[in-house]
Enzyme design. Structure first.
Site, PDB file in Angstrom:
ATOM      1  N   CYS A   6      32.620   6.861 -19.468  1.00 38.00           N
ATOM      2  CA  CYS A   6      32.232   7.599 -18.266  1.00 38.00           C
ATOM      3  C   CYS A   6      32.973   6.986 -17.079  1.00 38.00           C
ATOM      4  O   CYS A   6      34.135   6.631 -17.201  1.00 38.00           O
ATOM      5  CB  CYS A   6      30.721   7.573 -18.077  1.00 38.00           C
ATOM      6  SG  CYS A   6      30.020   5.916 -17.887  1.00 38.00           S
ATOM      7  N   ARG A   7      32.322   6.807 -15.960  1.00 38.75           N
ATOM      8  CA  ARG A   7      32.957   6.190 -14.799  1.00 38.75           C
ATOM      9  C   ARG A   7      32.886   4.672 -14.874  1.00 38.75           C
ATOM     10  O   ARG A   7      33.876   3.986 -14.700  1.00 38.75           O
ATOM     11  CB  ARG A   7      32.305   6.689 -13.509  1.00 38.75           C
ATOM     12  CG  ARG A   7      32.910   6.096 -12.256  1.00 38.75           C
ATOM     13  CD  ARG A   7      32.179   6.577 -10.992  1.00 38.75           C
ATOM     14  NE  ARG A   7      32.529   5.721  -9.874  1.00 38.75           N
ATOM     15  CZ  ARG A   7      31.913   4.583  -9.567  1.00 38.75           C
ATOM     16  NH1 ARG A   7      30.901   4.166 -10.288  1.00 38.75           N
ATOM     17  NH2 ARG A   7      32.297   3.868  -8.543  1.00 38.75           N
TER      18      ARG A   7
END
Length: 153
Positions: free
Chosen positions: A116-117
């Site tokens: 993800c981030r």
């Protein structure tokens, strides 16, 4: 008469020693998937970079960020399945999954890496997949921020 401390400390020490080997074994086992290769469930930048360079088709890299985040950049070869859809996606039949997400659904023992981030959402996706019986899943805990910083060097 002996003090409480002189009696309690040796007892606590003995108790901790008695359970420590089991605890360490459990920790070591948790670090590895049940696949024969016994790869760590946590993926490093170097592994991701190697997968990209080798164009390894046996590993599915899943980006669980929102569409707006993916539009700003993504790791090459990755596929997009937003975290909001991950539980449903993993439960879908193969044909329906492919129609909805545009790529072939992976098997429960295939190697799948979530990112993800920053690693929090990919950890959640990893947990969901494990709960549904996926044994080959892994988590790139550094995720996009780590990849972006290190790939620019």
């Amino acid at each position: 008469m002996p003090s409480f401390t002189s009696l309690a400390i040796p007892a606590l020490y003995q108790t901790s020693r008695q359970f420590a080997p089991r605890s360490m074994a459990a920790l070591r086992q948790a670090q590895f998937s049940s696949k024969a290769s016994q790869k760590s469930e946590i993926v490093t930048f170097e592994e991701i970079d190697s997968l990209i360079q080798e164009k390894d088709k046996n590993v599915v890299l899943i980006d669980v960020r929102d569409a707006g985040e993916v539009a700003q950049g993504a790791i090459p070869t990755s596929r997009h399945v937003p975290l909001a859809n991950i539980q449903e996606a993993l439960s879908l039949p193969e044909k329906e999954f492919e129609q909805r997400f545009g790529f072939k659904k992976f098997n429960k023992d295939d190697e799948v890496i979530f990112y993800c981030r920053s690693g929090r959402r990919s950890g959640m996706a990893f947990d969901y997949a494990k709960q549904l019986g996926y044994t080959g899943v892994r988590n790139y805990s550094g995720s996009w921020l780590d990849y972006e910083a290190k790939s620019k060097k």
